[in-house]
Scaffold this active site. Sequence first.
Site, short mmCIF file in Angstrom:
data_model
loop_
_atom_site.label_atom_id
_atom_site.label_comp_id
_atom_site.label_asym_id
_atom_site.label_seq_id
_atom_site.Cartn_x
_atom_site.Cartn_y
_atom_site.Cartn_z
N GLU D 55 0.84 -1.21 0.00
CA GLU D 55 0.00 0.00 0.00
C GLU D 55 0.86 1.26 0.00
O GLU D 55 0.64 2.19 -0.78
CB GLU D 55 -0.91 0.03 1.24
CG GLU D 55 -1.88 -1.12 1.38
CD GLU D 55 -2.92 -1.17 0.29
OE1 GLU D 55 -3.03 -0.21 -0.51
OE2 GLU D 55 -3.62 -2.19 0.19
N ASN D 59 1.25 3.92 -3.13
CA ASN D 59 0.89 5.33 -3.01
C ASN D 59 1.99 6.25 -3.54
O ASN D 59 1.70 7.30 -4.12
CB ASN D 59 0.57 5.67 -1.54
CG ASN D 59 -0.85 5.26 -1.17
OD1 ASN D 59 -1.65 4.92 -2.04
ND2 ASN D 59 -1.16 5.27 0.12
N ARG D 114 -9.13 3.26 -7.77
CA ARG D 114 -8.54 3.21 -6.43
C ARG D 114 -9.67 3.11 -5.42
O ARG D 114 -10.69 3.75 -5.55
CB ARG D 114 -7.70 4.46 -6.14
CG ARG D 114 -6.69 4.82 -7.19
CD ARG D 114 -5.33 4.16 -7.13
NE ARG D 114 -4.88 3.70 -5.86
CZ ARG D 114 -4.33 2.50 -5.68
NH1 ARG D 114 -4.20 1.66 -6.68
NH2 ARG D 114 -3.92 2.13 -4.50
N1 LIG Z 1 2.71 9.08 -0.82
C1 LIG Z 1 1.67 9.89 -1.13
N2 LIG Z 1 1.91 11.04 -1.78
C2 LIG Z 1 0.89 11.87 -2.08
N3 LIG Z 1 -0.41 11.62 -1.77
C3 LIG Z 1 -0.70 10.49 -1.12
C4 LIG Z 1 0.31 9.56 -0.78
N4 LIG Z 1 -0.27 8.53 -0.13
C5 LIG Z 1 -1.58 8.80 -0.09
N5 LIG Z 1 -1.86 9.98 -0.68
C6 LIG Z 1 -3.19 10.63 -0.75
O1 LIG Z 1 -4.06 10.03 0.20
C7 LIG Z 1 -5.20 9.49 -0.46
C8 LIG Z 1 -5.67 8.23 0.25
O2 LIG Z 1 -4.70 7.20 0.12
P1 LIG Z 1 -5.12 5.69 0.29
O3 LIG Z 1 -5.89 5.53 1.56
O4 LIG Z 1 -3.91 4.85 0.15
O5 LIG Z 1 -6.15 5.40 -0.89
P2 LIG Z 1 -5.93 5.33 -2.49
O6 LIG Z 1 -4.48 5.06 -2.78
O7 LIG Z 1 -6.80 4.20 -2.92
O8 LIG Z 1 -6.37 6.64 -3.04
C9 LIG Z 1 -4.77 9.28 -1.89
O9 LIG Z 1 -5.87 9.26 -2.80
C10 LIG Z 1 -3.84 10.47 -2.10
O10 LIG Z 1 -4.56 11.63 -2.36
#
Ligand SMILES: Nc1ncnc2c1ncn2[C@@H]1O[C@H](COP(=O)(O)OP(=O)(O)O)[C@@H](O)[C@H]1O
Lengths: 114, 114, 154, 154
Positions: D55, D59, D114
Site C-alpha cells: 500500500e 501510493n 482506487r
Molecule cells: N505518498 C503519497 N503522496 C501523495 N499523496 C498520497 C500519498 N499517499 C496517499 N496519498 C493521498 O491520500 C489518499 C488516500 O490514500 P489511500 O488511503 O492509500 O487510498 P488510495 O491510494 O486508494 O487513493 C490518496 O488518494 C492520495 O490523495
Amino acid sequence: MMNSNCGFEHEYNEGELYVRLRGEIDHHSAAMLRGDIDTLIYEKRPQRLLLDLSGVGFMDSSGLGLIMGRYSLVREFGGSMAILDPAEPIMKILNLAGIKRIIAIEKTKGAKKK
Amino acid sequence: MMNSNCGFEHEYNEGELYVRLRGEIDHHSAAMLRGDIDTLIYEKRPQRLLLDLSGVGFMDSSGLGLIMGRYSLVREFGGSMAILDPAEPIMKILNLAGIKRIIAIEKTKGAKKK
Amino acid sequence: MRNKGFSSVVRNEMKLTLPSYSVNEGVARAVVAAFCAQLDPAASELADVKCAVSEAVTNCIVHAYRDSVGSIYITVKILEGNGVRIEVRDRGCGIADVKAARQPLFTTDPSGERSGMGFTVMENFMDILRVRSKPGKGTVVIMFKRFAGRGENK
Amino acid sequence: MRNKGFSSVVRNEMKLTLPSYSVNEGVARAVVAAFCAQLDPAASELADVKCAVSEAVTNCIVHAYRDSVGSIYITVKILEGNGVRIEVRDRGCGIADVKAARQPLFTTDPSGERSGMGFTVMENFMDILRVRSKPGKGTVVIMFKRFAGRGENK
Ligand SMILES: Nc1ncnc2c1ncn2[C@@H]1O[C@H](COP(=O)(O)OP(=O)(O)O)[C@@H](O)[C@H]1O
Ligand SMILES: Nc1ncnc2c1ncn2[C@@H]1O[C@H](COP(=O)(O)OP(=O)(O)O)[C@@H](O)[C@H]1O
C-alpha cells in the site's frame, strides 16, 4: 519485459462468466487484468460474473478497486456478481472493506471440506 | 534471534555416521552446523562419514569449506567420507572446486531413478 | 564498449544497504533474486546469481569488516537486453593484491574454514567479474550476467 | 515512550531505494518479507506486513510521483523484542490534509480504480501507523508491528 506474476483463466456458459484469477494482485497487475477482463465483459455482457479468487496468493487494496470496478461495469449491463473462495489473507482485506455487504462471497471449496 | 534456515538429522550405525543437511548452507549457517557436526564426530569417531546433501537448496563456497573441514577431521581419526545426492546447483559448485578428486560423490537417488 | 555486449541502458535499479551481520548473507541473495525475478530468469540462472551475491557479501562480512561491523552497499541494475549488473561495495580493509586474491584456493583466513573459492565462484557463475580495491579504503565487486531471455516479451 | 511498547534498540537494519515503477511494488514487498524472515514470523503476520508495504509503495507510485518517476526510500529496522519498524518515504507531491487522506474510502484518484482503502489497510494490518507529509516536499509513512515471537530463541 516486466514479469507480472499474475493471470487468469475464464469460461463462459449461458450468461455466466467465470474468471479465475491467479498470482499476486496489486496496482501493477491490476492494471493489466482490468483491461483483459473488461474486454471479456464487453464481449459477453454476462448476466452473472463469478470471480474465483482461490488462486490468488496476495491482494492489496488495488484488488479491492479491481473488484469494485468490475462490479460497476457488470451492473451497468444489468448483471450480478459473486466472489468465490478467497484464501484467509484475501478474506481479511475483503472483510476490512466490508465487500460482502455489496458482493456475495461464496465458499464452494470451504463447503466441500466441511 | 536470528533464524538460520538450515539444520541436520543424523544416524550412527556400526562405525558409519550419516548426516543429512537441509536448508541453505552459507557462512552464516555453516558456522552453526560446523560446531554441531564436529561434536558428533568427536563423540563417535566414525570410520565413515556420509554427508547427504539431497536436502540442501543452496550452497556457496562456505559450504565447500564446511565439507573440506569435516573431511580433514574425519581423516585425523582414520575415517573416510562420501557426499550423497547433491542437487544440480550444488553439484555445479562441487565440480567447480573439483571436490570429487578428494571425496567420493555418490548418487543413491539418481541411481534408483534410472 | 567497456562491458562486452552489455547495454548501458538501465531499465530498473535497486539500492540496498545492510550491516555486515552474517544473517544478511541470506537476506542479500533473497533480495537480489526478488529483484531479478522481473526478468523471469531460469532457475539455474537465478541460482548462479544468488551464489555469486552470497560470495561477495560474505567477503564483506568475513574479510572487509573482520573485526568490526560496517555497511555493505549493493546496487542491482536491470539492463536493456535481459542483463543485470550487480555491484557489492564495502568500506572495509581492502585487498593489497587483487590478482593474487582472485586465484582459486587463495585465502587469508586463518581458521581453515574458508575455501578460497569465493572469487572463482563469482567468476564462473557470472559473465563478467571486476574487482577494485584500495587497502584501508574498501573494495568494489562488479558482476554482469545475461539471462537467456524467456522474459523479454512478457 | 514515543512508540508504545516498541524498543528503540535496533538489531538489524535494511535500506532500500527503488524507482517508482509499478513492477517494484512486488519487489518491495518481497524484499521486506525476506528481511523480516529472520524473526520467523507467522505466515499471516508476514502477509499483513507485505500488504501494508504494498500500500505504502503503491501510493508513492500512484500519487506522490503521479506524472513522473522518482525514488522510493524504504528503511526496515528489526527491533529488540520481535518488532519491526518500516519507513516508506518519497519526495513527491505530498498530502495537503493527512487526516482526511487517512479516512476510509478517501481518494483523490480520478480513474475510479482506487478504493481509498490504502491507509485503512496499513492502519489495520500494522500496530502503529504514522504519516507525515508536506505538500510539494513529500511524504513519510512509518509503521510498527510486533510478531508473536516464535523466533525469539532460534
Ligand atoms: N505518498 C503519497 N503522496 C501523495 N499523496 C498520497 C500519498 N499517499 C496517499 N496519498 C493521498 O491520500 C489518499 C488516500 O490514500 P489511500 O488511503 O492509500 O487510498 P488510495 O491510494 O486508494 O487513493 C490518496 O488518494 C492520495 O490523495
Ligand atoms: N571485500 C573484501 N575485503 C577485503 N578482502 C577481501 C574481500 N574479498 C576478498 N578478500 C580477500 O581475498 C581473498 C580471497 O577471497 P575468496 O576467493 O572469496 O576466498 P575466501 O573468502 O574463501 O578467502 C580473501 O581471503 C581475502 O583476503
